[in-house]
Structure formats: C-alpha cells, structure tokens
Design a protein around this motif. Structure first.
Motif, PDB file in Angstrom:
ATOM      1  N   ALA A 217       0.737  -1.021  -0.122  1.00  0.00           N
ATOM      2  CA  ALA A 217       0.066   0.006  -0.005  1.00  0.00           C
ATOM      3  C   ALA A 217       0.866   1.478  -0.121  1.00  0.00           C
ATOM      4  O   ALA A 217       0.597   2.259  -0.638  1.00  0.00           O
ATOM      5  N   GLY A 218       1.951   1.207   0.771  1.00  0.00           N
ATOM      6  CA  GLY A 218       2.630   2.487   0.637  1.00  0.00           C
ATOM      7  C   GLY A 218       3.692   2.750  -0.657  1.00  0.00           C
ATOM      8  O   GLY A 218       3.863   3.779  -0.855  1.00  0.00           O
ATOM      9  N   GLN A 219       3.790   1.642  -1.171  1.00  0.00           N
ATOM     10  CA  GLN A 219       4.403   1.898  -2.581  1.00  0.00           C
ATOM     11  C   GLN A 219       3.341   1.903  -3.560  1.00  0.00           C
ATOM     12  O   GLN A 219       3.808   2.757  -4.602  1.00  0.00           O
ATOM     13  N   LEU A 220       2.201   1.863  -3.353  1.00  0.00           N
ATOM     14  CA  LEU A 220       0.993   2.376  -4.430  1.00  0.00           C
ATOM     15  C   LEU A 220       0.604   3.491  -4.205  1.00  0.00           C
ATOM     16  O   LEU A 220       0.189   4.243  -5.195  1.00  0.00           O
ATOM     17  N   VAL A 221       0.505   3.971  -3.012  1.00  0.00           N
ATOM     18  CA  VAL A 221      -0.039   5.303  -2.816  1.00  0.00           C
ATOM     19  C   VAL A 221       0.401   6.704  -3.777  1.00  0.00           C
ATOM     20  O   VAL A 221       1.500   6.643  -4.181  1.00  0.00           O
ATOM     21  N   ASP A 222      -0.587   7.162  -4.464  1.00  0.00           N
ATOM     22  CA  ASP A 222      -0.293   8.341  -5.199  1.00  0.00           C
ATOM     23  C   ASP A 222       0.475   9.642  -4.605  1.00  0.00           C
ATOM     24  O   ASP A 222      -0.237   9.866  -3.423  1.00  0.00           O
ATOM     25  N   PRO A 223       1.634   9.869  -5.125  1.00  0.00           N
ATOM     26  CA  PRO A 223       2.332  10.932  -4.181  1.00  0.00           C
ATOM     27  C   PRO A 223       1.849  12.333  -4.489  1.00  0.00           C
ATOM     28  O   PRO A 223       1.915  13.147  -3.459  1.00  0.00           O
ATOM     29  N   SER A 224       0.832  12.273  -5.307  1.00  0.00           N
ATOM     30  CA  SER A 224       0.299  13.953  -5.632  1.00  0.00           C
ATOM     31  C   SER A 224      -1.203  13.993  -4.907  1.00  0.00           C
ATOM     32  O   SER A 224      -1.635  15.129  -4.564  1.00  0.00           O
ATOM     33  N   ARG A 225      -1.837  12.921  -4.998  1.00  0.00           N
ATOM     34  CA  ARG A 225      -3.260  12.716  -4.225  1.00  0.00           C
ATOM     35  C   ARG A 225      -3.258  11.594  -3.403  1.00  0.00           C
ATOM     36  O   ARG A 225      -4.230  10.854  -3.521  1.00  0.00           O
ATOM     37  N   PRO A 226      -2.680  11.543  -2.441  1.00  0.00           N
ATOM     38  CA  PRO A 226      -2.341  10.338  -1.265  1.00  0.00           C
ATOM     39  C   PRO A 226      -3.967  10.231  -0.805  1.00  0.00           C
ATOM     40  O   PRO A 226      -4.346   8.913  -0.419  1.00  0.00           O
ATOM     41  N   GLY A 227      -4.500  11.231  -0.369  1.00  0.00           N
ATOM     42  CA  GLY A 227      -5.742  11.026   0.494  1.00  0.00           C
ATOM     43  C   GLY A 227      -6.988  10.480  -0.660  1.00  0.00           C
ATOM     44  O   GLY A 227      -7.734   9.815  -0.418  1.00  0.00           O
ATOM     45  N   ASP A 228      -7.014  11.268  -1.614  1.00  0.00           N
ATOM     46  CA  ASP A 228      -7.867  10.596  -2.736  1.00  0.00           C
ATOM     47  C   ASP A 228      -7.842   9.073  -3.081  1.00  0.00           C
ATOM     48  O   ASP A 228      -8.436   8.195  -3.319  1.00  0.00           O
ATOM     49  N   PHE A 229      -6.311   8.853  -3.179  1.00  0.00           N
ATOM     50  CA  PHE A 229      -5.827   7.462  -3.603  1.00  0.00           C
ATOM     51  C   PHE A 229      -6.400   6.515  -2.560  1.00  0.00           C
ATOM     52  O   PHE A 229      -6.867   5.488  -2.956  1.00  0.00           O
ATOM     53  N   ASN A 230      -5.932   6.655  -1.327  1.00  0.00           N
ATOM     54  CA  ASN A 230      -6.207   5.779  -0.326  1.00  0.00           C
ATOM     55  C   ASN A 230      -7.946   5.600  -0.218  1.00  0.00           C
ATOM     56  O   ASN A 230      -8.308   4.768   0.062  1.00  0.00           O
ATOM     57  N   GLN A 231      -8.724   6.676  -0.278  1.00  0.00           N
ATOM     58  CA  GLN A 231     -10.126   6.625  -0.413  1.00  0.00           C
ATOM     59  C   GLN A 231     -10.660   5.849  -1.554  1.00  0.00           C
ATOM     60  O   GLN A 231     -11.527   4.914  -1.510  1.00  0.00           O
ATOM     61  N   ALA A 232      -9.916   5.991  -2.713  1.00  0.00           N
ATOM     62  CA  ALA A 232     -10.107   5.116  -3.858  1.00  0.00           C
ATOM     63  C   ALA A 232     -10.278   3.625  -3.591  1.00  0.00           C
ATOM     64  O   ALA A 232     -10.843   2.948  -4.136  1.00  0.00           O
ATOM     65  N   MET A 233      -9.080   3.466  -3.052  1.00  0.00           N
ATOM     66  CA  MET A 233      -8.636   1.953  -2.643  1.00  0.00           C
ATOM     67  C   MET A 233      -9.813   1.405  -1.665  1.00  0.00           C
ATOM     68  O   MET A 233     -10.523   0.223  -1.957  1.00  0.00           O
ATOM     69  N   MET A 234     -10.540   2.083  -0.813  1.00  0.00           N
ATOM     70  CA  MET A 234     -11.218   1.627   0.116  1.00  0.00           C
ATOM     71  C   MET A 234     -12.835   1.681  -0.867  1.00  0.00           C
ATOM     72  O   MET A 234     -13.514   0.828  -0.367  1.00  0.00           O
ATOM     73  N   GLU A 235     -13.004   2.638  -1.480  1.00  0.00           N
ATOM     74  CA  GLU A 235     -14.082   2.680  -2.208  1.00  0.00           C
ATOM     75  C   GLU A 235     -14.104   1.553  -3.123  1.00  0.00           C
ATOM     76  O   GLU A 235     -15.386   1.000  -3.356  1.00  0.00           O
ATOM     77  N   LEU A 236     -13.257   1.115  -3.855  1.00  0.00           N
ATOM     78  CA  LEU A 236     -13.106   0.261  -4.778  1.00  0.00           C
ATOM     79  C   LEU A 236     -13.583  -1.180  -3.954  1.00  0.00           C
ATOM     80  O   LEU A 236     -14.461  -1.887  -4.430  1.00  0.00           O
ATOM     81  N   GLY A 237     -12.763  -1.397  -2.799  1.00  0.00           N
ATOM     82  CA  GLY A 237     -12.937  -2.610  -2.171  1.00  0.00           C
ATOM     83  C   GLY A 237     -14.483  -2.675  -1.754  1.00  0.00           C
ATOM     84  O   GLY A 237     -15.248  -3.715  -1.395  1.00  0.00           O
ATOM     85  N   ALA A 238     -15.119  -1.586  -1.436  1.00  0.00           N
ATOM     86  CA  ALA A 238     -16.312  -1.473  -0.842  1.00  0.00           C
ATOM     87  C   ALA A 238     -17.668  -1.637  -1.750  1.00  0.00           C
ATOM     88  O   ALA A 238     -18.546  -1.968  -1.527  1.00  0.00           O
TER      89      ALA A 238
END
Length: 460
Positions: A217-238
């Motif tokens: 997860a640390g290597q995947l997170v987007d460096p320019s939009r980390p918050g949106d990326f993390n929410q996108a990962m959770m949103e995709l799983g949900a």
C-alpha cells in the motif's frame, strides 16, 4: 508406456496460488512485486494503476457527509481531520448507511474536537449507543481531550499514532486525507483489493502478511493525491471489488489484477479466493441472570405504568467488555445453574451485596416473574441472558437505595421517561423492550379479567 485415457481425464488441475505469492520477496519494490503479465513495465505500471483508479474515483465516488474539501488554512484542515477521524472510527465494522445518521447527529452536537473534549463519557456513550464496540467511543473522547490539551491537531501519521486510540489505519486516513501526507492505510477493503491485485493467498491475519500489505500500500499510494488515492482503494473494495460478487468487468484496475488472470487460466481458481477466508474462532458461551428491578413509590399492586416507577441501573467496570456502560443488575452464572431457583439465589446475593436490598426482609416484593431469554452475540462471546422482572415497593427515601451501596457512583435510579431516551446498548435495550412488552401483556390480562373475579383477587 502410453497413459490410459481414464487416468488422463480423471485428473483435476492442482490449485497452487500460495506457491506464486510466496515467491515474491516481501520487501521488494512495487514494480518488482508485479506478477508477470500484469503490471506491464517497471516504470509505467504503478502510475497507470494510480491514474486509472483515481479517474474512476472522481467519476463514481459516493457523496458522503465526511467527504468535503478542507477550507484554506490550518483551521480548515483540522476541521477536516476531525471529520475524517470520527467517520473512520464509526465505519469500523459498521455499514455506511448506518454511520451516516450517527455521524450527522454526532457532528451536530460536537462539531469540533474542542467541543467533544468537553463532553462526558456518559454523553458520548449515549450518542454512540447502537454502534457497538464502545471502547472506540471512549478512545475518541480520550483522544479529543488529549488533542485539546495540546492545542493543536497532529498532522502526520507518526504524531497521530501518539493519540489515545489512533492506530496505524486511522493515522494513515487522517494524515493523508486531511493533511495530504503521502502515507498508506490498510483496512479490510484495501486488503481485499491488494490481495487480488497480487494474488496473495497467505493468511491475511498473520503479522507477516499484514506487514506485506502495508508495504505494498505504501508503494502504491499516489504521491500527488494520497488522500484521494487511499479513499479510492477503500471505495473500490467497498463497491466493485466486494467479497462475494466482484464486478471485474467494471473495475478500473482489472487489467492489473493477478487474481483475475489466474481465474482465466485455471477454472478451479476464482477471484473470490483472495484474500483467503480464515475461519473465525467459535465464540464462547456465557450465561447471565439479568434482573430488571422496578421500584414503585406509593402505587398499588398493579402493573399500570406511571411516572412513579424507577429502574435500578448498575455501571459496569471501567475496563473490559462494555466498559463504563449502564445496565440492569446482571450476574454471570454457570450453564448448569441457569434454572430459575439458582439464578434467583445468585441475583439475591448480588443485590444484597451491591445495594443492600434484601428482597425478603427490607422490601415489599410486589412481583417477581421470568420474562424470557435474549441471546446477544459479541465478536467473541455468545451471551444468553435469562431475564426476570422484579417489582419492589420501597418505603421512605428511594435515594437511600443507592446510598447504601458500596459505591453509590456506580448505581442510579432512572424513571421510565429517562430510560426510554437513554443510550443503552442494543442488548440492554432489547431486555428493556422485552420487559415493557411483558408488562403490557400483564396489564391487558388484568383489564380483561371479569369484574367480580378481579374484585375477589384484590380483596385477597
């Protein structure tokens, strides 16, 4: 020698997803971790996954009350951080539709971390009632007091982890979403997405596997939009990448999914095989005698509801299950002693010890009847509550009932209107509703009794 046709057709393909994932070094770079044929290039694969996921999130993310842009300045970011904190704690093991109502009521009452810090634990518990896992509510309050005392909301994952009750996941959520720190988060939804992207069939509960999820997860997170990326990962799983019915045809990162590749190659492997399902430990069985003690003041021996009825509540210990919450007198009993006689003996001893109520000598016992059973399942306990109603008539000052107890701060008498509005746990609320229904039935039976028969009974 040629093989027989029978031997050839009867053999089934062997399912070996573990061998694939075990060969991947746990500390390798994200691109090196990509299975062959999935993340196509060492420099282009991760950016392509990020951009595809973020485009999907921008177009399809759910409109949720805690997803709002932070106002400029430190105050705006801290308000956003508080909203993320409250919502993420509520969302742990609770569905989004349920959380929306709780979150809205919570924020209306305590819109800032400072207003929450001024609340009492009892007020917080009442607002939390029904969400379960009350320790999370206690940690929210304790953490708010800690932050308010320091006068500044921590803005990095490392400093957030120093706050009471904030762990790696919540720290990652707040730091990335509210303060734009490039840091990962891993929850159940993220575990599901990553385990399918990289076909990780290891036990997702083992510490080594959990560590690997965090590294990925640390290597995947987007460096320019980390918050949106993390929410996108959770949103995709949900949503699309659900447990049992993943919609791979609509998934924005399906071209990067090794589990999907394996499912196409081998009919015995499915995307839903990842992550591995770990059987839950069977909850232990506990048994309790629960006595709803109703105290009447100046009423006749009738079951009619009135404002003069009070209920005795006991505060649970500050540590352990349902810490610090109010409940009806309750005592654990052995399974072999759940019969009415043994339960009543245990309850009588408990009431005598706790509040100095002697049912036979000092109080006028109006009624004592079994109401029924309620089974309440916690994450690790299956509690069978044997419920009885005890109606007492106390002479003199009712306040003396609590004052006689060893610790009167853990006892209180609550009238019916107050108990209806209290934030009781779902199990205790169920017990109270059972008693209300029992009393209503009893009252109905009395009112339907022929007049002569009722008068004869009253004279007796």
């Amino acid at each position: 020698m040629a093989k027989s046709p029978k031997a050839t057709t009867s053999r089934r393909p062997t399912r070996k997803p573990r061998a694939r994932s075990a060969a991947v070094p746990p500390s390798a770079d994200i691109e090196d971790l990509a299975p062959s044929g999935v993340l196509a290039g060492p420099t282009s694969a991760a950016p392509a996954l990020r951009s595809g996921l973020l485009r999907w999130y921008d177009a399809h993310r759910r409109d949720l009350p805690w997803r709002f842009p932070a106002a400029p300045g430190r105050e705006g970011r801290e308000k956003r951080a508080y909203a993320v904190w409250v919502s993420e704690v509520m969302l742990q093991q609770t569905r989004v539709p349920v959380v929306i109502d709780y979150y809205s009521r919570w924020m209306a009452r305590w819109p800032t971390v400072e207003t929450l810090a001024a609340a009492t634990q009892e007020e917080v518990n009442e607002m939390w009632a029904g969400l379960g896992y009350y320790r999370r509510a206690r940690f929210l309050l304790e953490g708010a007091k800690q932050i308010a005392e320091k006068g500044e909301f921590p803005s990095t994952a490392s400093t957030l982890r120093q706050v009471r009750g904030i762990g790696d996941y919540t720290a990652g959520a707040i730091a990335s979403i509210a303060f734009n720190e490039v840091t990962p988060l891993v929850d159940g939804n993220v575990v599901r997405v990553i385990s399918r992207l990289f076909a990780i069939a290891d036990n997702p509960k083992e510490s080594s596997t959990v560590k690997r999820f965090w590294e990925l997860a640390g290597q995947l997170v987007d460096p320019s939009r980390p918050g949106d990326f993390n929410q996108a990962m959770m949103e995709l799983g949900a949503t699309l990448c659900s447990k049992t019915k993943p919609d791979c045809s609509q998934c924005p990162v399906s071209s990067h999914c090794q589990a999907l590749v394996l499912s196409h190659e081998n009919p015995l492997i499915g995307v839903t095989d990842y992550p591995r399902v770990v059987p839950k430990a069977k909850p232990r069985s506990d048994f309790a005698a629960v006595c709803v003690v109703q105290i009447e003041q100046g009423l006749e021996q009738e079951m009619a509801a009135g404002k003069c009825n009070f209920f005795l509540l006991i505060k649970r210990p500050e540590e352990g299950l349902l810490a610090g919450l109010w409940e009806f007198p309750s005592v654990l009993v052995d399974e072999c002693k759940t019969d009415p006689l043994n339960r009543r003996k245990e309850m009588d001893r408990y009431l005598k010890r706790l509040v100095d109520i002697d049912v036979e000598q000092k109080s006028n016992l109006v009624l004592r009847e079994d109401v029924g059973q309620h089974v309440h399942v916690f994450s690790h306990i299956r509690l069978t509550m044997h419920v009885e109603l005890m109606v007492l008539k106390i002479k003199g000052d009712m306040g003396q009932v609590c004052n006689k107890g060893r610790d009167s701060t853990k006892l209180k008498l609550v009238d019916e209107s107050s108990i209806d509005s209290m934030g009781l746990t779902s199990g205790i609320r169920k017990v109270y509703n059972m008693v209300k229904a029992f009393k209503e039935k009893k009252l109905s039976e009395q009112t339907q009794m022929p007049t002569k028969k009722r008068n004869r009974r009253q004279k007796q």
